[in-house]
Design a protein around this motif. Structure first.
Motif, PDB file in Angstrom:
ATOM      1  N   ASP A 203       0.538  -1.308   0.039  1.00  0.00           N
ATOM      2  CA  ASP A 203       0.005  -0.099   0.127  1.00  0.00           C
ATOM      3  C   ASP A 203       0.853   1.215  -0.024  1.00  0.00           C
ATOM      4  O   ASP A 203       2.057   1.304   0.145  1.00  0.00           O
ATOM      5  N   LEU A 204       0.255   2.291  -0.223  1.00  0.00           N
ATOM      6  CA  LEU A 204       0.932   3.640  -0.223  1.00  0.00           C
ATOM      7  C   LEU A 204      -0.408   4.829  -0.084  1.00  0.00           C
ATOM      8  O   LEU A 204      -1.207   4.790  -0.904  1.00  0.00           O
ATOM      9  N   PHE A 205       0.118   5.673   0.845  1.00  0.00           N
ATOM     10  CA  PHE A 205      -0.825   6.742   0.807  1.00  0.00           C
ATOM     11  C   PHE A 205      -0.550   8.240  -0.072  1.00  0.00           C
ATOM     12  O   PHE A 205       0.746   7.976  -0.756  1.00  0.00           O
ATOM     13  N   ASP A 206      -1.397   8.918  -0.512  1.00  0.00           N
ATOM     14  CA  ASP A 206      -1.146   9.725  -1.807  1.00  0.00           C
ATOM     15  C   ASP A 206      -0.233   9.456  -2.843  1.00  0.00           C
ATOM     16  O   ASP A 206       0.885   9.677  -3.382  1.00  0.00           O
ATOM     17  N   PRO A 207      -1.069   8.436  -3.419  1.00  0.00           N
ATOM     18  CA  PRO A 207      -0.236   7.518  -4.528  1.00  0.00           C
ATOM     19  C   PRO A 207      -0.241   8.762  -5.843  1.00  0.00           C
ATOM     20  O   PRO A 207      -0.920   9.311  -5.853  1.00  0.00           O
ATOM     21  N   PRO A 208       0.743   8.365  -6.656  1.00  0.00           N
ATOM     22  CA  PRO A 208       0.824   9.046  -7.991  1.00  0.00           C
ATOM     23  C   PRO A 208      -0.343   9.152  -8.887  1.00  0.00           C
ATOM     24  O   PRO A 208      -1.394   8.378  -8.703  1.00  0.00           O
ATOM     25  N   LEU A 209      -0.663  10.247  -9.634  1.00  0.00           N
ATOM     26  CA  LEU A 209      -1.770   9.966 -10.637  1.00  0.00           C
ATOM     27  C   LEU A 209      -1.460   9.222 -11.631  1.00  0.00           C
ATOM     28  O   LEU A 209      -0.321   8.822 -12.137  1.00  0.00           O
ATOM     29  N   GLY A 210      -2.562   8.568 -12.028  1.00  0.00           N
ATOM     30  CA  GLY A 210      -2.113   7.326 -13.135  1.00  0.00           C
ATOM     31  C   GLY A 210      -2.120   7.731 -14.568  1.00  0.00           C
ATOM     32  O   GLY A 210      -2.064   9.097 -14.762  1.00  0.00           O
ATOM     33  N   PRO A 211      -1.811   7.123 -15.506  1.00  0.00           N
ATOM     34  CA  PRO A 211      -1.698   5.573 -15.360  1.00  0.00           C
ATOM     35  C   PRO A 211      -0.367   5.362 -14.697  1.00  0.00           C
ATOM     36  O   PRO A 211       0.433   5.855 -14.536  1.00  0.00           O
ATOM     37  N   LEU A 212      -0.688   4.135 -13.742  1.00  0.00           N
ATOM     38  CA  LEU A 212       0.430   3.645 -13.051  1.00  0.00           C
ATOM     39  C   LEU A 212       1.254   2.458 -13.455  1.00  0.00           C
ATOM     40  O   LEU A 212       0.684   1.603 -13.829  1.00  0.00           O
ATOM     41  N   THR A 213       2.430   2.838 -13.180  1.00  0.00           N
ATOM     42  CA  THR A 213       3.419   1.647 -13.528  1.00  0.00           C
ATOM     43  C   THR A 213       4.171   1.254 -12.086  1.00  0.00           C
ATOM     44  O   THR A 213       4.447   2.086 -11.499  1.00  0.00           O
ATOM     45  N   PHE A 214       4.232  -0.065 -12.182  1.00  0.00           N
ATOM     46  CA  PHE A 214       4.707  -0.674 -10.823  1.00  0.00           C
ATOM     47  C   PHE A 214       6.047  -1.312 -11.429  1.00  0.00           C
ATOM     48  O   PHE A 214       6.381  -1.929 -12.591  1.00  0.00           O
ATOM     49  N   ARG A 215       6.632  -1.790 -10.308  1.00  0.00           N
ATOM     50  CA  ARG A 215       7.894  -2.644 -10.600  1.00  0.00           C
ATOM     51  C   ARG A 215       7.877  -3.558  -9.244  1.00  0.00           C
ATOM     52  O   ARG A 215       7.834  -3.187  -8.324  1.00  0.00           O
ATOM     53  N   ALA A 216       8.099  -4.957  -9.355  1.00  0.00           N
ATOM     54  CA  ALA A 216       8.258  -5.946  -8.392  1.00  0.00           C
ATOM     55  C   ALA A 216       9.642  -6.681  -8.261  1.00  0.00           C
ATOM     56  O   ALA A 216       9.939  -6.812  -9.383  1.00  0.00           O
ATOM     57  N   GLN A 217      10.129  -6.609  -7.111  1.00  0.00           N
ATOM     58  CA  GLN A 217      11.353  -7.358  -6.893  1.00  0.00           C
ATOM     59  C   GLN A 217      10.900  -8.749  -6.599  1.00  0.00           C
ATOM     60  O   GLN A 217      10.136  -8.814  -5.679  1.00  0.00           O
ATOM     61  N   VAL A 218      11.593  -9.423  -7.182  1.00  0.00           N
ATOM     62  CA  VAL A 218      11.252 -11.178  -7.204  1.00  0.00           C
ATOM     63  C   VAL A 218      12.610 -11.659  -6.917  1.00  0.00           C
ATOM     64  O   VAL A 218      13.638 -11.475  -7.442  1.00  0.00           O
ATOM     65  N   SER A 219      12.604 -12.848  -6.005  1.00  0.00           N
ATOM     66  CA  SER A 219      13.843 -13.657  -5.525  1.00  0.00           C
ATOM     67  C   SER A 219      14.160 -14.482  -6.827  1.00  0.00           C
ATOM     68  O   SER A 219      13.004 -15.138  -7.457  1.00  0.00           O
ATOM     69  N   VAL A 220      15.307 -14.627  -7.247  1.00  0.00           N
ATOM     70  CA  VAL A 220      15.856 -15.684  -8.087  1.00  0.00           C
ATOM     71  C   VAL A 220      16.911 -16.224  -7.603  1.00  0.00           C
ATOM     72  O   VAL A 220      17.505 -15.952  -6.783  1.00  0.00           O
ATOM     73  N   LYS A 221      17.555 -17.575  -8.224  1.00  0.00           N
ATOM     74  CA  LYS A 221      18.355 -18.116  -7.599  1.00  0.00           C
ATOM     75  C   LYS A 221      19.753 -17.316  -7.730  1.00  0.00           C
ATOM     76  O   LYS A 221      20.073 -16.781  -8.772  1.00  0.00           O
ATOM     77  N   GLY A 222      20.207 -16.902  -6.493  1.00  0.00           N
ATOM     78  CA  GLY A 222      21.520 -16.485  -6.314  1.00  0.00           C
ATOM     79  C   GLY A 222      21.219 -14.868  -6.085  1.00  0.00           C
ATOM     80  O   GLY A 222      22.224 -13.841  -5.947  1.00  0.00           O
ATOM     81  N   GLY A 223      19.857 -14.233  -5.992  1.00  0.00           N
ATOM     82  CA  GLY A 223      19.827 -13.070  -5.828  1.00  0.00           C
ATOM     83  C   GLY A 223      18.185 -12.490  -6.173  1.00  0.00           C
ATOM     84  O   GLY A 223      17.340 -13.059  -5.833  1.00  0.00           O
ATOM     85  N   THR A 224      18.093 -11.096  -6.675  1.00  0.00           N
ATOM     86  CA  THR A 224      16.743 -10.858  -6.949  1.00  0.00           C
ATOM     87  C   THR A 224      16.744 -10.105  -8.220  1.00  0.00           C
ATOM     88  O   THR A 224      18.117  -9.811  -8.904  1.00  0.00           O
ATOM     89  N   LYS A 225      15.821  -9.966  -8.795  1.00  0.00           N
ATOM     90  CA  LYS A 225      15.595  -9.047 -10.202  1.00  0.00           C
ATOM     91  C   LYS A 225      14.126  -8.280 -10.065  1.00  0.00           C
ATOM     92  O   LYS A 225      13.562  -8.680  -9.145  1.00  0.00           O
ATOM     93  N   TRP A 226      14.282  -7.158 -10.925  1.00  0.00           N
ATOM     94  CA  TRP A 226      13.145  -6.378 -10.720  1.00  0.00           C
ATOM     95  C   TRP A 226      12.236  -6.634 -12.282  1.00  0.00           C
ATOM     96  O   TRP A 226      12.843  -6.806 -13.177  1.00  0.00           O
ATOM     97  N   VAL A 227      10.863  -6.755 -11.803  1.00  0.00           N
ATOM     98  CA  VAL A 227       9.902  -6.909 -13.113  1.00  0.00           C
ATOM     99  C   VAL A 227       8.993  -5.762 -13.254  1.00  0.00           C
ATOM    100  O   VAL A 227       8.385  -5.459 -12.086  1.00  0.00           O
ATOM    101  N   GLN A 228       9.107  -5.093 -14.385  1.00  0.00           N
ATOM    102  CA  GLN A 228       8.241  -3.882 -14.386  1.00  0.00           C
ATOM    103  C   GLN A 228       6.808  -4.248 -15.058  1.00  0.00           C
ATOM    104  O   GLN A 228       6.733  -5.241 -16.036  1.00  0.00           O
ATOM    105  N   MET A 229       5.894  -3.612 -14.703  1.00  0.00           N
ATOM    106  CA  MET A 229       4.577  -3.626 -15.001  1.00  0.00           C
ATOM    107  C   MET A 229       4.033  -2.321 -15.578  1.00  0.00           C
ATOM    108  O   MET A 229       3.556  -1.382 -14.572  1.00  0.00           O
ATOM    109  N   ILE A 230       4.184  -2.103 -16.972  1.00  0.00           N
ATOM    110  CA  ILE A 230       4.015  -0.423 -17.283  1.00  0.00           C
ATOM    111  C   ILE A 230       2.752  -0.112 -17.623  1.00  0.00           C
ATOM    112  O   ILE A 230       2.024  -0.937 -18.276  1.00  0.00           O
TER     113      ILE A 230
END
Length: 250
Positions: A203-230
């Motif tokens: 969650d987030l208070f006072d979110p940006p105006l849309g349209p909204l783009t997100f990115r999720a940090q996901v665990s992968v073998k040996g570390g993490t990576k970011w996945v964007q949802m535009i």
């Protein structure tokens, strides 16, 4: 002599490699499981992962609450193969379950829905298996598969346009754990961190105006990576709506 030594070392490396491969293929962990005896045979829609009705019906209602595998919510959405270990009662295939809740039992790692618990048994042994209540099991993390579904972003019912935004990620495929979620702030040209409110609700208070783009940090073998949802969420979003990201994690 040198050739023999080299051959021996090569053979030893092959044997070690094969044993490692076998370990990861088998890779089962011993534990215990029980079931949730809800009257409608489904888990509660108020599960701590925050999935709501999705958490009751996903995977044909073969879902589970977990304790230590919950991992402060990042374990939500993970898939496991669970097999019980009572001779002549338990199926060799066991059951594939999706984690949708937190739950503690009698030294158990899994509290299965009754739909899932029933699939542990061979045909004609379901009632007898239910009489045990708690059973010894072995389990293994497996990839989640949702043919025909992309990753989805649901706006949690607690969201209030335009002052408060809460999102839940649905149909999380693969063997990834989501460990962080950011939203893009266009005017300042920077990512804003969302808070893990509970389970898999960010969650987030006072979110940006849309349209909204997100990115999720996901665990992968040996570390993490970011996945964007535009541009996933439109400017005039509403609580309860579900939006297609057009991507998938695997």
């Amino acid at each position: 002599m040198g050739f023999a030594a080299k051959s021996y070392c090569s053979l030893l490396c092959v044997l070690v490699l094969l044993s490692t491969i076998c370990y990861f293929q088998d890779g089962y962990v011993s534990s215990r499981a029980t079931y949730d005896g809800s009257p409608d045979c489904f888990q509660t829609p108020n599960g701590t992962c925050g999935y709501g009705e999705f958490g009751r019906t996903i995977n044909n209602a073969k879902v589970a609450g977990v304790s230590r595998l919950y991992k402060n919510g990042s374990g939500c959405g993970a898939c496991y193969r669970v097999k019980c270990k009572i001779p002549k009662l338990c199926s060799d295939n066991g059951v594939k379950v999706v984690v949708t809740d937190y739950g503690e039992g009698d030294k158990t790692d899994f509290i299965l829905s009754t739909h899932a618990y029933a699939r542990l048994a061979i045909p004609n042994a379901v009632l007898e298996l239910f009489s045990y209540g708690v059973v010894d099991v072995e389990y293994q993390r497996i990839p989640c598969r949702y043919p025909g579904y992309n990753l989805m972003v649901k706006l949690h019912e607690h969201s209030k346009f335009p002052v408060y935004l809460a999102v839940v990620v649905l149909y999380q495929a693969g063997v990834y754990d989501i460990t962080a979620v950011n939203v893009w702030q266009v005017d300042s040209q920077q990512w804003r961190c969302m808070r893990r409110a509970f389970g898999t609700v960010w969650d987030l208070f006072d979110p940006p105006l849309g349209p909204l783009t997100f990115r999720a940090q996901v665990s992968v073998k040996g570390g993490t990576k970011w996945v964007q949802m535009i541009n996933v969420v439109p400017s005039k979003w509403k609580a309860g709506a579900v939006y297609d990201t057009t991507i998938q994690l695997s």
